[in-house]
Design an enzyme around this catalytic site. Structure first.
Site, PDB file in Angstrom:
ATOM      1  N   ASP A  52     106.416  -8.367 120.591  1.00  0.00           N
ATOM      2  CA  ASP A  52     105.103  -8.165 119.984  1.00  0.00           C
ATOM      3  C   ASP A  52     104.069  -9.091 120.607  1.00  0.00           C
ATOM      4  OD1 ASP A  52     106.276  -6.340 118.420  1.00  0.00           O
ATOM      5  OD2 ASP A  52     106.093  -7.443 116.531  1.00  0.00           O
ATOM      6  N   ALA A  53     104.488 -10.337 120.885  1.00  0.00           N
ATOM      7  CA  ALA A  53     103.546 -11.315 121.430  1.00  0.00           C
ATOM      8  C   ALA A  53     103.077 -10.885 122.828  1.00  0.00           C
ATOM      9  CB  ALA A  53     104.193 -12.689 121.492  1.00  0.00           C
ATOM     10  N   GLU A  54     104.029 -10.408 123.628  1.00  0.00           N
ATOM     11  CA  GLU A  54     103.650  -9.946 124.971  1.00  0.00           C
ATOM     12  C   GLU A  54     102.700  -8.751 124.886  1.00  0.00           C
ATOM     13  OE1 GLU A  54     108.000 -10.011 126.221  1.00  0.00           O
ATOM     14  OE2 GLU A  54     106.962  -9.890 128.147  1.00  0.00           O
ATOM     15  N   ASP A  56     100.619  -8.073 122.451  1.00  0.00           N
ATOM     16  CA  ASP A  56      99.293  -8.556 122.071  1.00  0.00           C
ATOM     17  C   ASP A  56      98.579  -9.182 123.265  1.00  0.00           C
ATOM     18  OD1 ASP A  56      99.659  -7.646 119.555  1.00  0.00           O
ATOM     19  OD2 ASP A  56     100.230  -9.589 118.705  1.00  0.00           O
ATOM     20  N   GLU A 132     116.578  12.616  88.582  1.00  0.00           N
ATOM     21  CA  GLU A 132     116.008  11.743  89.620  1.00  0.00           C
ATOM     22  C   GLU A 132     114.631  11.276  89.171  1.00  0.00           C
ATOM     23  OE1 GLU A 132     115.792  14.163  93.140  1.00  0.00           O
ATOM     24  OE2 GLU A 132     117.939  14.557  93.148  1.00  0.00           O
ATOM     25  N   LYS A 134     110.686  11.062  89.656  1.00  0.00           N
ATOM     26  CA  LYS A 134     109.692  11.813  90.419  1.00  0.00           C
ATOM     27  C   LYS A 134     108.773  10.789  91.073  1.00  0.00           C
ATOM     28  CE  LYS A 134     106.787  15.880  90.302  1.00  0.00           C
ATOM     29  NZ  LYS A 134     105.600  15.382  90.968  1.00  0.00           N
ATOM     30  N   ASP A 136     105.930   9.116  93.203  1.00  0.00           N
ATOM     31  CA  ASP A 136     104.548   9.507  93.427  1.00  0.00           C
ATOM     32  C   ASP A 136     104.130   9.116  94.843  1.00  0.00           C
ATOM     33  OD1 ASP A 136     102.151  10.582  92.852  1.00  0.00           O
ATOM     34  OD2 ASP A 136     101.454   8.951  91.556  1.00  0.00           O
ATOM     35  N   ARG A 155     104.183  18.220 103.865  1.00  0.00           N
ATOM     36  CA  ARG A 155     104.477  19.465 103.173  1.00  0.00           C
ATOM     37  C   ARG A 155     103.449  20.550 103.515  1.00  0.00           C
ATOM     38  NH1 ARG A 155     103.064  22.185  98.663  1.00  0.00           N
ATOM     39  NH2 ARG A 155     104.713  23.353  97.627  1.00  0.00           N
ATOM     40  N   TYR A 253     115.713  13.131  98.852  1.00  0.00           N
ATOM     41  CA  TYR A 253     116.165  13.778  97.625  1.00  0.00           C
ATOM     42  C   TYR A 253     116.575  15.235  97.788  1.00  0.00           C
ATOM     43  CZ  TYR A 253     111.113  14.835  97.447  1.00  0.00           C
ATOM     44  OH  TYR A 253     109.833  15.207  97.745  1.00  0.00           O
ATOM     45  N   LYS A 342     107.225  15.541  83.091  1.00  0.00           N
ATOM     46  CA  LYS A 342     106.159  14.551  83.274  1.00  0.00           C
ATOM     47  C   LYS A 342     106.153  13.547  82.130  1.00  0.00           C
ATOM     48  CE  LYS A 342     103.918  15.945  86.990  1.00  0.00           C
ATOM     49  NZ  LYS A 342     102.483  16.027  87.134  1.00  0.00           N
ATOM     50  N   CYS A 436      65.758  11.385  83.883  1.00  0.00           N
ATOM     51  CA  CYS A 436      66.733  10.843  84.831  1.00  0.00           C
ATOM     52  C   CYS A 436      66.637   9.323  84.842  1.00  0.00           C
ATOM     53  CB  CYS A 436      66.453  11.404  86.230  1.00  0.00           C
ATOM     54  SG  CYS A 436      67.352  10.518  87.525  1.00  0.00           S
ATOM     55  N   CYS A 439      65.023   8.383  88.648  1.00  0.00           N
ATOM     56  CA  CYS A 439      63.676   8.751  89.092  1.00  0.00           C
ATOM     57  C   CYS A 439      62.771   9.170  87.931  1.00  0.00           C
ATOM     58  CB  CYS A 439      63.744   9.858  90.148  1.00  0.00           C
ATOM     59  SG  CYS A 439      64.236  11.447  89.449  1.00  0.00           S
ATOM     60  N   CYS A 454      69.423  16.238  86.877  1.00  0.00           N
ATOM     61  CA  CYS A 454      68.140  15.768  87.370  1.00  0.00           C
ATOM     62  C   CYS A 454      67.709  16.820  88.395  1.00  0.00           C
ATOM     63  CB  CYS A 454      68.268  14.405  88.051  1.00  0.00           C
ATOM     64  SG  CYS A 454      66.774  13.981  88.978  1.00  0.00           S
ATOM     65  N   CYS A 459      65.482  12.875  94.365  1.00  0.00           N
ATOM     66  CA  CYS A 459      65.820  11.717  93.515  1.00  0.00           C
ATOM     67  C   CYS A 459      66.657  10.718  94.314  1.00  0.00           C
ATOM     68  CB  CYS A 459      66.600  12.179  92.290  1.00  0.00           C
ATOM     69  SG  CYS A 459      67.341  10.828  91.359  1.00  0.00           S
TER      70      CYS A 459
HETATM   71  S1  IVH Z   1     112.458  18.203  94.730  1.00  0.00           S
HETATM   72  C1  IVH Z   1     112.915  21.864  94.541  1.00  0.00           C
HETATM   73  N1  IVH Z   1     112.734  15.728  93.947  1.00  0.00           N
HETATM   74  O1  IVH Z   1     107.271  16.427  93.640  1.00  0.00           O
HETATM   75  C2  IVH Z   1     112.265  21.164  95.600  1.00  0.00           C
HETATM   76  N2  IVH Z   1     110.548  16.476  94.477  1.00  0.00           N
HETATM   77  O2  IVH Z   1     106.065  18.844  92.420  1.00  0.00           O
HETATM   78  C3  IVH Z   1     111.079  20.405  95.135  1.00  0.00           C
HETATM   79  N3  IVH Z   1     108.825  14.746  94.252  1.00  0.00           N
HETATM   80  O3  IVH Z   1     106.371  18.116  96.565  1.00  0.00           O
HETATM   81  C4  IVH Z   1     111.101  19.001  95.492  1.00  0.00           C
HETATM   82  N4  IVH Z   1     110.158  13.128  93.629  1.00  0.00           N
HETATM   83  O4  IVH Z   1     106.539  15.551  96.659  1.00  0.00           O
HETATM   84  C5  IVH Z   1     111.871  16.663  94.348  1.00  0.00           C
HETATM   85  N5  IVH Z   1     113.154  13.544  93.251  1.00  0.00           N
HETATM   86  C6  IVH Z   1     112.296  14.495  93.655  1.00  0.00           C
HETATM   87  C7  IVH Z   1     110.911  14.226  93.807  1.00  0.00           C
HETATM   88  C8  IVH Z   1     110.074  15.255  94.195  1.00  0.00           C
HETATM   89  C9  IVH Z   1     108.912  13.464  93.899  1.00  0.00           C
HETATM   90  C10 IVH Z   1     107.565  15.448  94.597  1.00  0.00           C
HETATM   91  C11 IVH Z   1     107.586  16.144  95.911  1.00  0.00           C
HETATM   92  C12 IVH Z   1     107.243  17.576  95.630  1.00  0.00           C
HETATM   93  C13 IVH Z   1     106.635  17.491  94.273  1.00  0.00           C
HETATM   94  C14 IVH Z   1     106.872  18.768  93.521  1.00  0.00           C
END
Ligand code: IVH
Length: 709
Positions: A52-54, A56, A132, A134, A136, A155, A253, A342, A436, A439, A454, A459
């Site tokens: 990395d240094a080289e 840079d 699993e 979900k 984010d 995706r 996953y 959810k 408003c 203005c 407005c 504005c």
């Molecule tokens: S399975 C059946 N597994 O959720 C195939 N998705 O709303 C669908 N996501 O686009 C995906 N964790 O970005 C799956 N353990 C998990 C997930 C997961 C997050 C997201 C993924 C997907 C979206 C679907």
């Protein structure tokens, strides 16, 4: 430059100067080549050739030469890759099997209804599940061919995503080669699916670093609002070396398409295979025997969600048996065999301190609640939108009320209700202003939409919001043009509409407080770079009412150019998928407005992109698809036939001759006239070693040289 041109008439001094520049040019080209080779070794071959240094040091040497000799600068120099620049467009790739999404449930009853629907299709079946988190982040499709990472794609719309392979290769959790193990077969082709995300701690460190860097450069920092945006912004970089510096993580996953091996029999087995191949899977993944156990998994995770070191917005439940999944199939994009559960939104009580009205870029006046700061799910909330006057009236909100505030994951916090029983008589009723706040023009109410506007197009409040939106990350993404700078430019009278950004000069900026030569030059460079943003971003940035990012994208691809859009009828606009009558009418009216048309002309004159570049979709996601190659001279390591068929196997095409559209000329010993011709046309020229490395990186290097006579 050639000496044959003759040097007569030049002074000895002039000749010496020309020689010096030639020597410098050779030197700087050599340094640039070394950086490119190092990039290639690092990102493509996965075997760094310098420290990395080289690296840079090399970059600094090039920068110093370019600064001392501006005439040696060129667009292709590695120093010109703007760090932090988000790519305008990646190549499109088609997934081998579509990437599905998930339907949602929020209650135990809805979960039971989901199971009952599946049971009605398979009455005899006994379902087991896998639970699993979900995650984010962003879902990613990784294609491995003969064990080697070949393509990484976002995706996208589920069928076609963006090719972000170079960036994906910088993520440590993603193996470049599938691990060999007796616990999993090695398929010839396999799609590995999972989420790219950022740990909360990494996200915070990144924002701190961005703030420090911005301070050092004298520009307003542009921080990420949450870990998900940080992950998305980091992945969509033009320059993989920027992505490499961003702390991205990955959890697998799902297995998509698979060739050369049987499919896993259960989802649980998929997870075992993924792990055996070297992918991290979530330690929270759990095998569940009954729906009661599934509900308990969901409840447990919702209690402990903030102990997980990354953001999750629910649980995912998947029916375990693969044959059951196949029988159940999908409705539209949602498989019947999986569901997202959810989290319930989290609520807290706090005081409503005030209601402040702001002017949006379209002129809509929006009431905002100022709240006594309160922690909700690890985030401090001090503001919440109240949407419109009717909302305030309907909820009978009074200044001084104790209110219930809700946050659903990422979504903007909302005020649910006032706790009327806690009033002590000191609360004040609130009425919507008649003019408003910026203005002072009398406001106009649109009954149908329940929105108060407005009406003054000039504005300053509207204009400021519009300009800030234009420069914002989702729109033209002009780095360094933060809200404060836009405000200063407007106040100084330098900018009235977006086209004025493109007329700013160094002197203009230096006349403002807080600008140094360096920060001013940086800003001008990013304004210049924004001219390359695609039409969809410009359309979004122009702030046409109801035109969000999706609609802008549809309009840009549907019409192909700004001019086609400007001359379209309202009906033609409404024919596009996803464009309803309300959007069509708004776009049409915007296009008829003389001032808007004049603005478009000024933007055209400034050199912005008003056409949609037709993007090629790479079928089947072969790594060299869309690229043409030609060979000249004789090769050492490979025969001509081997080289050509290996290129073709990776999706590349062999060109019939040298033309402007040729992408690569590979030169062996004793090359023919093709070399001179390619040099003249500026076609990239490579040696055999380059080709060998390229084929090897894609696991397509023939093992031994064969001469077929
Ligand atoms: S399975 C059946 N597994 O959720 C195939 N998705 O709303 C669908 N996501 O686009 C995906 N964790 O970005 C799956 N353990 C998990 C997930 C997961 C997050 C997201 C993924 C997907 C979206 C679907």
């Amino acid at each position: 430059m050639s000496d044959a041109m003759g040097r007569e008439g030049f002074s000895a001094e002039q000749i010496a100067r020309v020689d010096e520049i030639q020597a410098l040019r050779a030197r700087i080209q050599e340094l640039r080549e070394r950086v490119r080779a190092a990039d290639y070794a690092y990102y493509v071959l996965d075997s760094p050739i310098i420290s990395d240094a080289e690296y840079d040091d090399l970059m600094r040497a090039i920068q110093a030469l370019e600064e001392a000799h501006p005439e040696l600068r060129e667009a292709e120099s590695p120093t010109q890759r703007v760090a932090g620049e988000v790519a305008a467009g990646f190549a499109k790739v088609r997934h081998l099997t579509p990437m599905l999404s998930l339907a949602n449930v929020r209650t135990p009853q809805e979960l039971i209804a989901w199971r009952d629907r599946a049971q009605s299709i398979l009455p005899e079946a006994v379902f087991r599940y896998v639970g699993e988190p979900k995650i984010d982040g962003l879902s990613m499709n990784l294609i491995y061919r003969r064990g080697a990472l070949s393509v990484g794609a976002t995706r996208g719309n589920g069928e076609v995503g963006e090719n972000v392979t170079a960036n994906i290769r910088t993520i440590r959790d993603i193996p470049h080669h599938l691990g060999v193990s007796d616990r999993a077969p090695l398929p010839t082709v396999v799609e590995v699916r999972g989420e790219v995300y950022m740990l909360r701690a990494d996200f915070e460190r990144l924002n701190n670093r961005l703030a420090e860097e911005a301070q050092a450069q004298g520009v307003t920092p542009r921080l990420f609002a949450n870990a998900r945006n940080a992950a998305a912004g980091s992945l969509r970089q033009k320059d993989p070396s920027v992505t490499a510096k961003r702390p991205l993580s990955f959890l697998a996953y799902q297995i998509g398409h698979i060739e050369g091996a049987a499919e896993p029999e259960t989802h649980w087995q998929s997870l075992e295979w993924l792990q055996a191949w070297g992918f991290p899977i979530s330690p929270l993944d759990t095998s569940l025997e009954t729906l009661d156990e599934a509900q308990a998994f969901v409840d447990q995770l919702s209690k402990t969600r903030f102990e997980v070191p990354y953001d999750i917005d629910g649980s995912v439940l998947k029916i375990n048996e693969r044959w059951q999944q196949i029988e159940l199939g999908a409705v539209a994009r949602d498989p019947r065999w999986a569901i997202a559960y959810k989290f319930a939104p989290i609520e807290e009580n706090t005081k409503l301190l005030d209601i402040v009205v702001s002017v949006g870029r379209t002129g809509a006046l929006v009431p905002n609640a100022r709240l006594a700061p309160v922690q909700i799910g690890g985030v401090t909330i001090a503001n919440a939108t109240l949407f419109n006057a009717d909302e305030v009236a309907r909820k009978d909100l009074r200044i001084g009320d104790t209110v219930v505030v809700q946050r659903h994951g990422d979504v903007i916090p909302g005020v649910v209700k006032a706790l009327v029983e806690l009033r002590d008589g000191s609360e004040r009723a609130w009425t919507f202003p008649k003019e408003c706040p910026v203005c002072h023009t009398p406001v106009v109410r649109n009954e149908e939409e329940k929105v108060t506007y407005c009406p003054n197009a000039q504005c300053p409040g509207r204009r400021l919001e519009g300009l800030q939106h234009f420069a914002s990350r989702g729109a033209m993404d002009i780095q360094g043009l933060g809200e404060m700078i836009v405000l200063r430019l407007v106040e100084a009278g330098l900018v009235r509409d977006p086209s004025d950004f493109y007329r700013l000069t160094l002197d203009d900026l230096l006349s403002l407080p807080g600008f140094q030569e360096r920060s001013a030059t940086n800003l001008l460079n990013s304004i210049e770079a924004s001219k390359q943003q695609p039409l969809s971003r410009l359309l979004f940035g122009l702030g046409i009412r109801y035109v969000g990012e999706k609609a802008a994208e549809t309009l840009a691809t549907g019409f192909g150019s700004m001019d086609a859009l400007l001359s379209a009828s309202e009906e033609q606009i409404a024919e596009l998928p996803g464009i309803g009558p309300r959007i069509a009418q708004s776009v049409f009216q915007w296009a008829q407005d003389e001032e808007n048309r004049a603005l478009v002309e000024r933007l055209r004159a400034a050199g912005l992109t008003l056409e949609t570049k037709r993007e090629e979709i790479t079928e089947g996601a072969l790594p060299l698809a869309g690229q043409t190659f030609l060979l000249t001279g004789s090769l050492e390591r490979l025969t001509r036939g081997q080289a050509e068929s290996a290129i073709e196997a990776l999706g590349g095409k062999i060109a019939s001759g040298v033309s402007k559209s040729l992408n690569h000329l590979i030169v062996g010993a004793a090359p023919g006239s093709k070399l001179a011709k390619a040099e003249k046309l500026g076609i990239p020229i490579h040696d055999e070693a380059w080709l060998v490395a390229l084929l090897d990186a894609h696991n397509a290097l023939p093992t031994e040289r064969r001469r077929v006579r």
